[in-house]
Write an enzyme that holds these catalytic residues in place. Structure first.
Site, PDB file in Angstrom:
ATOM      1  N   PHE A   6      10.850 -29.169 -10.644  1.00  0.00           N
ATOM      2  CA  PHE A   6       9.349 -28.927 -10.593  1.00  0.00           C
ATOM      3  C   PHE A   6       9.292 -27.337 -10.626  1.00  0.00           C
ATOM      4  O   PHE A   6      10.189 -26.575 -10.180  1.00  0.00           O
ATOM      5  CB  PHE A   6       8.784 -29.381  -9.274  1.00  0.00           C
ATOM      6  N   ASP A   7       8.419 -26.887 -11.415  1.00  0.00           N
ATOM      7  CA  ASP A   7       7.771 -25.338 -11.462  1.00  0.00           C
ATOM      8  C   ASP A   7       7.170 -25.660  -9.959  1.00  0.00           C
ATOM      9  O   ASP A   7       6.870 -26.326  -9.243  1.00  0.00           O
ATOM     10  CB  ASP A   7       6.567 -25.335 -12.475  1.00  0.00           C
TER      11      ASP A   7
END
Length: 214
Positions: A6-7
Protein backbone atom coordinates in the site's frame (compact mmCIF):
# COMPACT_ATOMS: atom_id res chain seq x y z
CA UNK A 1 -0.88 -13.36 -4.90
CA UNK A 2 1.35 -13.49 -1.84
CA UNK A 3 1.67 -9.85 -0.81
CA UNK A 4 -0.01 -6.48 -1.08
CA UNK A 5 1.85 -3.17 -0.94
CA UNK A 6 0.00 0.00 0.00
CA UNK A 7 0.92 3.62 -0.49
CA UNK A 8 0.47 5.57 2.75
CA UNK A 9 -0.47 9.24 2.25
CA UNK A 10 -3.98 9.65 0.84
CA UNK A 11 -4.32 5.86 0.59
CA UNK A 12 -4.27 4.52 4.16
CA UNK A 13 -3.68 7.86 5.87
CA UNK A 14 -5.74 10.98 5.14
CA UNK A 15 -2.81 13.33 4.57
CA UNK A 16 -4.76 15.94 2.63
CA UNK A 17 -7.57 16.10 5.19
CA UNK A 18 -5.13 16.25 8.09
CA UNK A 19 -3.01 18.92 6.39
CA UNK A 20 -6.03 21.09 5.59
CA UNK A 21 -7.35 20.85 9.15
CA UNK A 22 -3.91 21.46 10.62
CA UNK A 23 -3.19 24.42 8.36
CA UNK A 24 -6.53 26.06 9.07
CA UNK A 25 -5.98 25.73 12.84
CA UNK A 26 -2.42 27.04 12.62
CA UNK A 27 -3.28 30.03 10.42
CA UNK A 28 -6.26 30.89 12.60
CA UNK A 29 -3.96 30.87 15.62
CA UNK A 30 -1.80 33.43 13.85
CA UNK A 31 -4.85 35.70 13.59
CA UNK A 32 -5.30 35.15 9.86
CA UNK A 33 -8.42 33.90 8.10
CA UNK A 34 -7.67 30.46 6.56
CA UNK A 35 -9.14 31.04 3.12
CA UNK A 36 -9.42 28.39 0.44
CA UNK A 37 -6.87 30.37 -1.57
CA UNK A 38 -4.32 30.15 1.24
CA UNK A 39 -4.91 26.42 1.59
CA UNK A 40 -4.45 25.92 -2.16
CA UNK A 41 -1.22 27.93 -2.14
CA UNK A 42 0.12 25.85 0.79
CA UNK A 43 -0.30 22.66 -1.21
CA UNK A 44 1.35 24.15 -4.31
CA UNK A 45 4.35 25.09 -2.18
CA UNK A 46 4.34 21.72 -0.40
CA UNK A 47 4.44 19.84 -3.71
CA UNK A 48 7.32 21.95 -4.99
CA UNK A 49 9.43 21.71 -1.85
CA UNK A 50 8.71 18.03 -1.21
CA UNK A 51 9.68 17.30 -4.79
CA UNK A 52 13.05 18.89 -4.08
CA UNK A 53 13.42 16.62 -1.04
CA UNK A 54 12.68 13.54 -3.15
CA UNK A 55 15.21 14.73 -5.73
CA UNK A 56 17.87 14.92 -3.03
CA UNK A 57 18.16 18.70 -3.23
CA UNK A 58 16.88 19.26 0.31
CA UNK A 59 16.75 17.33 3.56
CA UNK A 60 13.31 16.57 4.99
CA UNK A 61 13.74 19.41 7.47
CA UNK A 62 15.10 21.59 4.68
CA UNK A 63 11.92 21.22 2.64
CA UNK A 64 9.93 22.29 5.71
CA UNK A 65 12.00 25.45 5.95
CA UNK A 66 11.57 26.02 2.24
CA UNK A 67 7.82 25.79 2.61
CA UNK A 68 7.85 28.51 5.25
CA UNK A 69 10.16 30.77 3.24
CA UNK A 70 7.64 30.62 0.42
CA UNK A 71 4.42 30.65 2.48
CA UNK A 72 5.06 33.22 5.22
CA UNK A 73 5.23 36.10 2.70
CA UNK A 74 1.85 34.94 1.36
CA UNK A 75 0.54 35.44 4.91
CA UNK A 76 2.20 38.84 5.10
CA UNK A 77 4.53 37.58 7.82
CA UNK A 78 8.32 38.05 7.98
CA UNK A 79 10.58 35.11 7.26
CA UNK A 80 12.84 34.25 10.23
CA UNK A 81 16.54 34.69 9.54
CA UNK A 82 17.79 31.42 11.04
CA UNK A 83 17.01 27.75 10.54
CA UNK A 84 16.30 27.38 14.24
CA UNK A 85 13.67 30.11 14.11
CA UNK A 86 12.12 28.59 10.99
CA UNK A 87 11.96 25.21 12.73
CA UNK A 88 10.21 26.78 15.70
CA UNK A 89 7.60 28.39 13.47
CA UNK A 90 7.04 25.16 11.54
CA UNK A 91 6.48 23.33 14.82
CA UNK A 92 3.31 25.39 15.22
CA UNK A 93 1.90 23.95 12.01
CA UNK A 94 3.30 20.47 12.64
CA UNK A 95 1.61 20.25 16.04
CA UNK A 96 -1.76 20.98 14.47
CA UNK A 97 -1.11 18.54 11.60
CA UNK A 98 -0.21 15.74 14.01
CA UNK A 99 -3.22 16.49 16.20
CA UNK A 100 -5.43 15.74 13.19
CA UNK A 101 -3.77 12.49 12.09
CA UNK A 102 -6.36 9.88 11.16
CA UNK A 103 -6.67 6.75 9.02
CA UNK A 104 -9.35 6.40 6.40
CA UNK A 105 -12.26 4.32 7.75
CA UNK A 106 -11.57 1.56 5.23
CA UNK A 107 -7.84 1.30 5.99
CA UNK A 108 -7.83 -1.14 8.89
CA UNK A 109 -10.63 -3.32 7.43
CA UNK A 110 -8.62 -3.58 4.19
CA UNK A 111 -5.48 -4.60 6.05
CA UNK A 112 -7.47 -7.18 7.99
CA UNK A 113 -8.82 -8.64 4.74
CA UNK A 114 -5.30 -8.86 3.36
CA UNK A 115 -4.09 -10.52 6.53
CA UNK A 116 -7.05 -12.92 6.39
CA UNK A 117 -6.02 -13.85 2.85
CA UNK A 118 -2.64 -14.87 4.20
CA UNK A 119 -0.84 -12.08 2.34
CA UNK A 120 2.26 -10.29 3.57
CA UNK A 121 1.58 -6.55 3.89
CA UNK A 122 3.95 -3.76 2.98
CA UNK A 123 3.87 0.02 2.79
CA UNK A 124 5.90 1.89 0.18
CA UNK A 125 5.91 5.63 0.71
CA UNK A 126 7.83 8.68 -0.45
CA UNK A 127 8.67 10.35 2.83
CA UNK A 128 10.79 10.38 5.96
CA UNK A 129 11.17 7.11 7.85
CA UNK A 130 10.53 8.59 11.27
CA UNK A 131 7.37 10.49 10.34
CA UNK A 132 5.82 7.79 8.20
CA UNK A 133 6.28 5.14 10.88
CA UNK A 134 4.94 7.57 13.47
CA UNK A 135 1.81 8.02 11.37
CA UNK A 136 1.21 4.27 11.18
CA UNK A 137 1.60 3.94 14.94
CA UNK A 138 -0.63 6.91 15.69
CA UNK A 139 -3.48 5.81 13.42
CA UNK A 140 -3.44 2.24 14.72
CA UNK A 141 -2.24 0.35 11.65
CA UNK A 142 1.35 -0.54 12.47
CA UNK A 143 0.47 -3.90 14.03
CA UNK A 144 -0.91 -5.19 10.73
CA UNK A 145 2.04 -4.19 8.55
CA UNK A 146 5.08 -6.40 7.98
CA UNK A 147 7.37 -4.02 6.10
CA UNK A 148 7.60 -0.24 5.74
CA UNK A 149 9.89 1.13 3.02
CA UNK A 150 10.36 4.89 2.71
CA UNK A 151 12.19 6.90 0.09
CA UNK A 152 14.50 8.07 2.86
CA UNK A 153 15.42 4.56 4.01
CA UNK A 154 15.79 3.24 0.46
CA UNK A 155 17.79 6.13 -0.93
CA UNK A 156 15.46 6.47 -3.90
CA UNK A 157 11.75 7.12 -4.34
CA UNK A 158 8.80 6.10 -6.45
CA UNK A 159 8.77 5.89 -9.50
CA UNK A 160 12.27 4.38 -9.43
CA UNK A 161 11.71 0.66 -10.17
CA UNK A 162 14.16 -0.25 -7.42
CA UNK A 163 11.71 1.07 -4.81
CA UNK A 164 9.06 -1.48 -5.78
CA UNK A 165 11.59 -4.27 -6.14
CA UNK A 166 13.12 -3.57 -2.73
CA UNK A 167 9.81 -3.65 -0.90
CA UNK A 168 9.05 -6.99 -2.56
CA UNK A 169 12.46 -8.30 -1.49
CA UNK A 170 11.77 -7.18 2.07
CA UNK A 171 8.42 -9.00 1.95
CA UNK A 172 10.08 -12.12 0.61
CA UNK A 173 8.08 -12.26 -2.61
CA UNK A 174 8.73 -11.84 -6.31
CA UNK A 175 7.25 -8.66 -7.85
CA UNK A 176 4.94 -10.87 -9.92
CA UNK A 177 3.45 -12.15 -6.64
CA UNK A 178 2.65 -8.68 -5.27
CA UNK A 179 -0.17 -6.18 -5.72
CA UNK A 180 0.39 -2.42 -5.32
CA UNK A 181 -2.50 -0.17 -4.32
CA UNK A 182 -2.38 3.61 -4.15
CA UNK A 183 -4.02 6.91 -5.01
CA UNK A 184 -1.37 8.18 -7.44
CA UNK A 185 -1.91 6.72 -10.90
CA UNK A 186 1.64 7.33 -12.10
CA UNK A 187 3.54 6.36 -8.95
CA UNK A 188 1.36 3.59 -7.56
CA UNK A 189 0.06 1.99 -10.74
CA UNK A 190 2.00 2.76 -13.91
CA UNK A 191 5.45 2.64 -12.31
CA UNK A 192 4.56 -0.35 -10.14
CA UNK A 193 3.40 -2.29 -13.19
CA UNK A 194 6.61 -1.36 -15.01
CA UNK A 195 8.53 -2.85 -12.07
CA UNK A 196 6.63 -6.13 -12.44
CA UNK A 197 3.88 -5.81 -9.84
CA UNK A 198 0.15 -5.98 -10.37
CA UNK A 199 -1.38 -2.64 -9.46
CA UNK A 200 -4.74 -1.00 -8.79
CA UNK A 201 -5.62 2.67 -8.62
CA UNK A 202 -7.55 3.99 -5.63
CA UNK A 203 -9.83 6.82 -6.77
CA UNK A 204 -11.29 8.20 -3.57
CA UNK A 205 -12.72 11.23 -5.39
CA UNK A 206 -14.98 8.80 -7.24
CA UNK A 207 -16.07 7.16 -3.99
CA UNK A 208 -13.91 4.09 -4.37
CA UNK A 209 -12.69 2.24 -1.29
CA UNK A 210 -9.74 0.00 -0.57
CA UNK A 211 -12.01 -2.97 0.07
CA UNK A 212 -13.19 -2.83 -3.55
CA UNK A 213 -9.63 -3.34 -4.77
CA UNK A 214 -8.67 -6.43 -2.77
Amino acid sequence: MKAVVFDLDDTLFDHTGCAVAGLRSWVTGLGIAPTDELVAEWFVIEEDQFGRFLAGELTHQGQRRGRLRAFLPVLGRPVPATDAELDEVFEGYLTQYVNNWIAYPDARPALEVARGNGWRIGVLTNGSTRQQNAKLQAIGLADLIDVVCTSESLGFSKPDPRAYQRVCEALGVDPSEALMIGDNLELDVVAAQAAGLAARHLDRAAGQTLLELL
